[in-house]
Design a protein around this motif. Sequence first.
Motif, PDB file in Angstrom:
ATOM      1  N   HIS A 195       0.837  -1.203   0.000  1.00  0.00           N
ATOM      2  CA  HIS A 195       0.000   0.000   0.000  1.00  0.00           C
ATOM      3  C   HIS A 195       0.875   1.259   0.000  1.00  0.00           C
ATOM      4  O   HIS A 195       0.506   2.265  -0.591  1.00  0.00           O
ATOM      5  N   GLY A 196       2.048   1.204   0.587  1.00  0.00           N
ATOM      6  CA  GLY A 196       2.970   2.337   0.539  1.00  0.00           C
ATOM      7  C   GLY A 196       3.534   2.551  -0.850  1.00  0.00           C
ATOM      8  O   GLY A 196       3.691   3.685  -1.315  1.00  0.00           O
ATOM      9  N   VAL A 197       3.837   1.449  -1.540  1.00  0.00           N
ATOM     10  CA  VAL A 197       4.345   1.539  -2.913  1.00  0.00           C
ATOM     11  C   VAL A 197       3.292   2.161  -3.818  1.00  0.00           C
ATOM     12  O   VAL A 197       3.578   3.077  -4.616  1.00  0.00           O
ATOM     13  N   PHE A 198       2.046   1.683  -3.700  1.00  0.00           N
ATOM     14  CA  PHE A 198       0.979   2.212  -4.553  1.00  0.00           C
ATOM     15  C   PHE A 198       0.638   3.664  -4.217  1.00  0.00           C
ATOM     16  O   PHE A 198       0.310   4.449  -5.118  1.00  0.00           O
ATOM     17  N   MET A 199       0.723   4.030  -2.945  1.00  0.00           N
ATOM     18  CA  MET A 199       0.479   5.425  -2.585  1.00  0.00           C
ATOM     19  C   MET A 199       1.556   6.336  -3.170  1.00  0.00           C
ATOM     20  O   MET A 199       1.264   7.424  -3.677  1.00  0.00           O
ATOM     21  N   ALA A 200       2.808   5.913  -3.122  1.00  0.00           N
ATOM     22  CA  ALA A 200       3.897   6.706  -3.695  1.00  0.00           C
ATOM     23  C   ALA A 200       3.746   6.838  -5.208  1.00  0.00           C
ATOM     24  O   ALA A 200       3.959   7.918  -5.772  1.00  0.00           O
ATOM     25  N   LEU A 201       3.365   5.758  -5.868  1.00  0.00           N
ATOM     26  CA  LEU A 201       3.132   5.825  -7.314  1.00  0.00           C
ATOM     27  C   LEU A 201       1.961   6.738  -7.656  1.00  0.00           C
ATOM     28  O   LEU A 201       2.009   7.483  -8.644  1.00  0.00           O
ATOM     29  N   ALA A 202       0.906   6.702  -6.867  1.00  0.00           N
ATOM     30  CA  ALA A 202      -0.246   7.563  -7.112  1.00  0.00           C
ATOM     31  C   ALA A 202       0.116   9.027  -6.927  1.00  0.00           C
ATOM     32  O   ALA A 202      -0.304   9.884  -7.725  1.00  0.00           O
ATOM     33  N   PHE A 262       0.408  14.857   4.905  1.00  0.00           N
ATOM     34  CA  PHE A 262       0.925  13.717   5.661  1.00  0.00           C
ATOM     35  C   PHE A 262       0.804  13.948   7.157  1.00  0.00           C
ATOM     36  O   PHE A 262       0.406  13.060   7.911  1.00  0.00           O
ATOM     37  N   ILE A 263       1.139  15.141   7.610  1.00  0.00           N
ATOM     38  CA  ILE A 263       1.063  15.449   9.040  1.00  0.00           C
ATOM     39  C   ILE A 263      -0.380  15.388   9.524  1.00  0.00           C
ATOM     40  O   ILE A 263      -0.680  14.786  10.557  1.00  0.00           O
ATOM     41  N   LEU A 264      -1.292  15.986   8.772  1.00  0.00           N
ATOM     42  CA  LEU A 264      -2.695  15.974   9.182  1.00  0.00           C
ATOM     43  C   LEU A 264      -3.299  14.569   9.136  1.00  0.00           C
ATOM     44  O   LEU A 264      -4.153  14.237   9.957  1.00  0.00           O
ATOM     45  N   SER A 265      -2.855  13.746   8.187  1.00  0.00           N
ATOM     46  CA  SER A 265      -3.366  12.374   8.161  1.00  0.00           C
ATOM     47  C   SER A 265      -2.883  11.591   9.366  1.00  0.00           C
ATOM     48  O   SER A 265      -3.624  10.772   9.911  1.00  0.00           O
TER      49      SER A 265
END
Length: 71
Positions: free
Chosen positions: A16-23, A58-61
Amino acid sequence: MDNLALLFGSISIYWHGVFMALAIALAVIVSFILHSVFYKSTNNDLLNCILLSMPVGFILSRVMYWSCNAE
């Protein structure tokens, strides 16, 4: 399918981290292309907006995650 994509010693990288970075990378590329096509200007303003909004997001999430999962 395992959730773990890569493992470097004690560092784990999940899918999920890989796909988030790609998105995020795809969204930045598309926004640069659309901004240059529609506004015919340099991308400095857009880059400043992206560089400011991504860390704030990122901070708010993380704050939202912490507030929802606090005991």
